[in-house]
Design a protein around this motif. Structure first.
Motif, PDB file in Angstrom:
ATOM      1  N   ARG A 252     -19.729 -27.593  45.444  1.00  0.00           N
ATOM      2  CA  ARG A 252     -21.204 -27.121  45.397  1.00  0.00           C
ATOM      3  C   ARG A 252     -22.032 -27.446  46.654  1.00  0.00           C
ATOM      4  O   ARG A 252     -22.719 -26.609  47.134  1.00  0.00           O
ATOM      5  N   LEU A 253     -22.038 -28.652  47.048  1.00  0.00           N
ATOM      6  CA  LEU A 253     -22.896 -29.152  48.045  1.00  0.00           C
ATOM      7  C   LEU A 253     -22.512 -29.237  49.333  1.00  0.00           C
ATOM      8  O   LEU A 253     -23.109 -28.763  50.366  1.00  0.00           O
ATOM      9  N   TYR A 254     -21.119 -29.373  49.363  1.00  0.00           N
ATOM     10  CA  TYR A 254     -20.515 -29.604  50.859  1.00  0.00           C
ATOM     11  C   TYR A 254     -19.654 -28.281  51.346  1.00  0.00           C
ATOM     12  O   TYR A 254     -19.020 -28.332  52.323  1.00  0.00           O
ATOM     13  N   GLY A 255     -19.545 -27.307  50.476  1.00  0.00           N
ATOM     14  CA  GLY A 255     -18.594 -26.274  50.711  1.00  0.00           C
ATOM     15  C   GLY A 255     -16.918 -26.593  50.613  1.00  0.00           C
ATOM     16  O   GLY A 255     -16.832 -27.353  49.547  1.00  0.00           O
ATOM     17  N   LYS A 256     -16.295 -26.283  51.570  1.00  0.00           N
ATOM     18  CA  LYS A 256     -14.788 -26.529  51.115  1.00  0.00           C
ATOM     19  C   LYS A 256     -14.668 -28.087  51.937  1.00  0.00           C
ATOM     20  O   LYS A 256     -15.133 -28.216  52.994  1.00  0.00           O
ATOM     21  N   GLY A 287      -0.335 -48.629  53.891  1.00  0.00           N
ATOM     22  CA  GLY A 287      -1.142 -47.983  53.094  1.00  0.00           C
ATOM     23  C   GLY A 287      -1.424 -46.625  53.348  1.00  0.00           C
ATOM     24  O   GLY A 287      -0.597 -45.822  54.337  1.00  0.00           O
ATOM     25  N   THR A 288      -2.034 -45.747  53.001  1.00  0.00           N
ATOM     26  CA  THR A 288      -2.240 -44.263  53.000  1.00  0.00           C
ATOM     27  C   THR A 288      -3.608 -43.775  53.764  1.00  0.00           C
ATOM     28  O   THR A 288      -4.754 -44.584  53.220  1.00  0.00           O
ATOM     29  N   VAL A 289      -3.808 -43.395  54.869  1.00  0.00           N
ATOM     30  CA  VAL A 289      -4.898 -43.037  55.638  1.00  0.00           C
ATOM     31  C   VAL A 289      -5.130 -41.470  55.099  1.00  0.00           C
ATOM     32  O   VAL A 289      -4.400 -40.667  55.451  1.00  0.00           O
ATOM     33  N   ILE A 290      -6.684 -41.390  54.724  1.00  0.00           N
ATOM     34  CA  ILE A 290      -7.158 -40.015  54.377  1.00  0.00           C
ATOM     35  C   ILE A 290      -8.166 -39.621  55.442  1.00  0.00           C
ATOM     36  O   ILE A 290      -9.055 -40.473  55.479  1.00  0.00           O
ATOM     37  N   ARG A 291      -8.305 -38.409  55.666  1.00  0.00           N
ATOM     38  CA  ARG A 291      -9.233 -38.044  56.323  1.00  0.00           C
ATOM     39  C   ARG A 291      -9.923 -36.791  55.734  1.00  0.00           C
ATOM     40  O   ARG A 291      -9.156 -35.765  55.652  1.00  0.00           O
ATOM     41  N   LEU A 292     -11.318 -37.100  55.510  1.00  0.00           N
ATOM     42  CA  LEU A 292     -12.156 -35.998  54.718  1.00  0.00           C
ATOM     43  C   LEU A 292     -13.043 -35.394  55.647  1.00  0.00           C
ATOM     44  O   LEU A 292     -13.772 -35.847  56.203  1.00  0.00           O
ATOM     45  N   THR A 293     -12.986 -33.965  55.741  1.00  0.00           N
ATOM     46  CA  THR A 293     -13.807 -33.077  56.358  1.00  0.00           C
ATOM     47  C   THR A 293     -14.547 -32.048  55.376  1.00  0.00           C
ATOM     48  O   THR A 293     -13.794 -31.690  54.520  1.00  0.00           O
ATOM     49  N   VAL A 294     -15.828 -31.789  55.724  1.00  0.00           N
ATOM     50  CA  VAL A 294     -16.490 -30.648  54.701  1.00  0.00           C
ATOM     51  C   VAL A 294     -17.153 -29.825  55.664  1.00  0.00           C
ATOM     52  O   VAL A 294     -17.330 -30.072  56.966  1.00  0.00           O
ATOM     53  N   GLU A 295     -17.393 -28.500  54.955  1.00  0.00           N
ATOM     54  CA  GLU A 295     -18.173 -27.499  55.919  1.00  0.00           C
ATOM     55  C   GLU A 295     -19.682 -27.972  56.267  1.00  0.00           C
ATOM     56  O   GLU A 295     -19.745 -27.745  57.463  1.00  0.00           O
ATOM     57  N   LYS A 296     -20.270 -28.409  55.343  1.00  0.00           N
ATOM     58  CA  LYS A 296     -21.654 -28.654  55.641  1.00  0.00           C
ATOM     59  C   LYS A 296     -22.031 -29.774  54.820  1.00  0.00           C
ATOM     60  O   LYS A 296     -21.510 -30.420  53.991  1.00  0.00           O
ATOM     61  N   LEU A 297     -23.343 -30.610  55.426  1.00  0.00           N
ATOM     62  CA  LEU A 297     -23.946 -31.633  54.709  1.00  0.00           C
ATOM     63  C   LEU A 297     -25.303 -30.917  53.957  1.00  0.00           C
ATOM     64  O   LEU A 297     -25.961 -30.227  54.472  1.00  0.00           O
ATOM     65  N   PRO A 298     -25.712 -31.410  52.880  1.00  0.00           N
ATOM     66  CA  PRO A 298     -26.963 -31.159  52.034  1.00  0.00           C
ATOM     67  C   PRO A 298     -28.303 -31.418  53.010  1.00  0.00           C
ATOM     68  O   PRO A 298     -28.983 -30.831  52.760  1.00  0.00           O
ATOM     69  N   SER A 299     -28.072 -32.480  53.765  1.00  0.00           N
ATOM     70  CA  SER A 299     -29.343 -32.938  54.445  1.00  0.00           C
ATOM     71  C   SER A 299     -29.343 -32.055  55.832  1.00  0.00           C
ATOM     72  O   SER A 299     -30.144 -32.302  56.631  1.00  0.00           O
ATOM     73  N   GLY A 300     -28.251 -31.351  56.200  1.00  0.00           N
ATOM     74  CA  GLY A 300     -28.319 -30.698  57.222  1.00  0.00           C
ATOM     75  C   GLY A 300     -27.706 -31.301  58.364  1.00  0.00           C
ATOM     76  O   GLY A 300     -28.141 -31.187  59.898  1.00  0.00           O
ATOM     77  N   GLY A 301     -27.460 -32.766  58.221  1.00  0.00           N
ATOM     78  CA  GLY A 301     -27.001 -33.618  59.555  1.00  0.00           C
ATOM     79  C   GLY A 301     -25.721 -33.350  60.370  1.00  0.00           C
ATOM     80  O   GLY A 301     -25.183 -32.302  59.936  1.00  0.00           O
TER      81      GLY A 301
END
Length: 467
Positions: A252-256, A287-301
């Protein structure tokens, strides 16, 4: 009454101070205001006497906190988070054991190092959006302390207490420990391999990992076989290769939110810093390396990817989602720090002794635990402009607002205060012949001894004699 049993000296003063902290309406600004609360039947002298000369059985209090009901994830797993929060004392030159604490947003909004007492906090996290955490331990970091080593010992002791309290049993999911950037997650995972824990830590975006050791191939030229595989450069997508797992989640906050996972990656260790005294060959911590990306930030940063390292291997898509969602829950610990400082007044007292600061810190932790236990019992005493909330959705501040109504229904183990007359004190007009000692900030030698500031004398003069 387990809390009262943990107070071994000045118990009545400390217990009533904790009651006043829970029942006072509004944020705590000074300790004298707590002495004026009806729940605190003693004078302000007893209040400061309890903090300066009182004693708390911290070992017993830690066991009591480990035995309280703890929040769990959807699969019944306990999720712990560790972070450091500073008690800033920039102008307290007479306070010993101060260190340089990293702060941001103070003054000109820059990264600064301010003198203070840093505290390492370990808490259990809840699922979903909430401002509740279960604080289980706090350790004050001394000058020159190895944060990774102290955190490792702290997590080990917390997990052992949880196992002794029956919170984790054989066959339960392993405990997940979430760390932010600044912690050496692979090193902590290596030191805790004998415990049923998994480490999930954030990594900087300029890190370089190594792939598994390639199969040994006969080389007619001879030479030592390679120990590390090819490089995995976070800032170079050409070195990533094919992911082992990819998930896409609508938020809801970060999109996809897109998570990519690469299996069996390890850092290349060298005999420097923490590994300089390691005996034998350096370990391969995969170990396992995870890369997380989101469409937007709630703060607009600026939308930057987040890199995570998980101490387990062979991650499935469901485990990848659980990892990055648990990491986002780590920020609930920031709400607890804000409650401690802005509402409960953790850093408001101007205490000189670090031991008194430790007692005040543990009183706050005990008060916060009582708020968490009173969460389903407190009524929603809301102001006209506040929205109604269900009992299980009340914030800690709103539970504290109705705690006085619950306190009237419970008894108090403290005795009646005895009348006393204050001492004469120093006569008016006389000088203080016992000036407080000034302490340097963060000056500790490698041997653990205090740093002595050298005295320089001009040529041809004798050094001044000191008593």
């Amino acid at each position: 009454m387990e809390l009262y049993a943990c107070l071994t000296a000045r118990s009545d003063a400390l217990f009533e101070l904790c009651d006043a902290l829970l029942c006072t309406d509004g944020p705590v600004r000074t300790l004298v205001d707590l002495a004026l609360a009806p729940e605190h039947r003693r004078g302000h002298g007893a209040l400061y006497g309890g903090l300066n000369q009182g004693r708390i059985d911290v070992t017993r209090l830690r066991r009591a906190l480990a035995g309280t009901p703890l929040p769990r994830a959807a699969d019944g797993r306990i999720v712990l988070a560790a972070d450091v929060s500073p008690w800033l004392r920039p102008d307290a030159n007479t306070c010993p054991d101060r260190s340089f604490c990293h702060t941001f947003g103070r003054g000109e909004g820059k990264h600064q190092m301010v003198p203070g007492w840093p505290y390492s906090i370990v808490a259990a996290l809840e699922t979903g959006r909430t401002s509740w955490t279960a604080v289980l331990d706090a350790v004050r970091l001394g000058p020159g302390a190895d944060v990774a080593a102290v955190t490792t010992v702290q997590i080990r002791e917390v997990v052992e207490r949880l196992i002794a309290a029956g919170q984790w049993q054989q066959g339960d999911p392993e405990i997940l420990v979430v760390l932010d950037a600044g912690y050496d997650a692979p090193r902590i995972a290596h030191l805790l391999t004998d415990l049923p824990v998994q480490i999930l830590g954030r990594l900087r975006s300029d890190r370089v990992m190594r792939r598994p050791t390639p199969p040994r191939v006969y080389d007619p030229k001879g030479g030592r076989p390679p120990k590390h595989g090819g490089e995995f450069v976070f800032g170079d997508p050409t070195t990533w290769g094919t992911e082992q797992a990819v998930t896409v989640t609508d938020t809801r906050l970060y999109g996809k939110a897109t998570a990519q996972a690469w299996d069996r990656l390890h850092p290349r260790l060298t005999r420097r810093a923490a590994w300089i005294g390691h005996e034998g060959p350096l370990p391969l911590i995969e170990g396992t390396v995870i890369r997380l990306t989101v469409e937007k930030l709630p703060s607009g940063g600026v939308n930057k990817p987040v890199w995570l390292w998980w101490s387990a291997t062979g991650a499935t898509p469901a485990e990848v989602d659980r990892c990055w969602q648990s990491f986002l829950r780590r920020f609930d610990l920031e709400h607890t720090f804000r409650l401690f400082k802005q509402t409960l007044g953790w850093t408001k007292p101007r205490l000189r002794s670090p031991e008194a600061a430790d007692r005040w810190t543990w009183l706050l932790i005990a008060a916060h635990a009582q708020l968490r236990l009173a969460r389903p019992l407190a009524a929603d005493l809301r102001r006209p402009w506040e929205k109604p909330a269900k009992p299980n959705k009340l914030t800690p501040a709103r539970v504290r607002r109705g705690f006085r109504n619950l306190h009237t229904k419970t008894g108090s183990p403290t005795g009646a205060p005895k009348p006393s007359r204050p001492g004469p004190g120093r006569p008016p007009g006389s000088r203080n012949r016992q000036p407080a000692i000034r302490h340097d900030v963060g000056r500790v030698l490698a041997t653990g001894e205090a740093y002595q500031r050298p005295t320089h004398h001009k040529a041809g003069t004798k050094p001044r004699r000191t008593e």
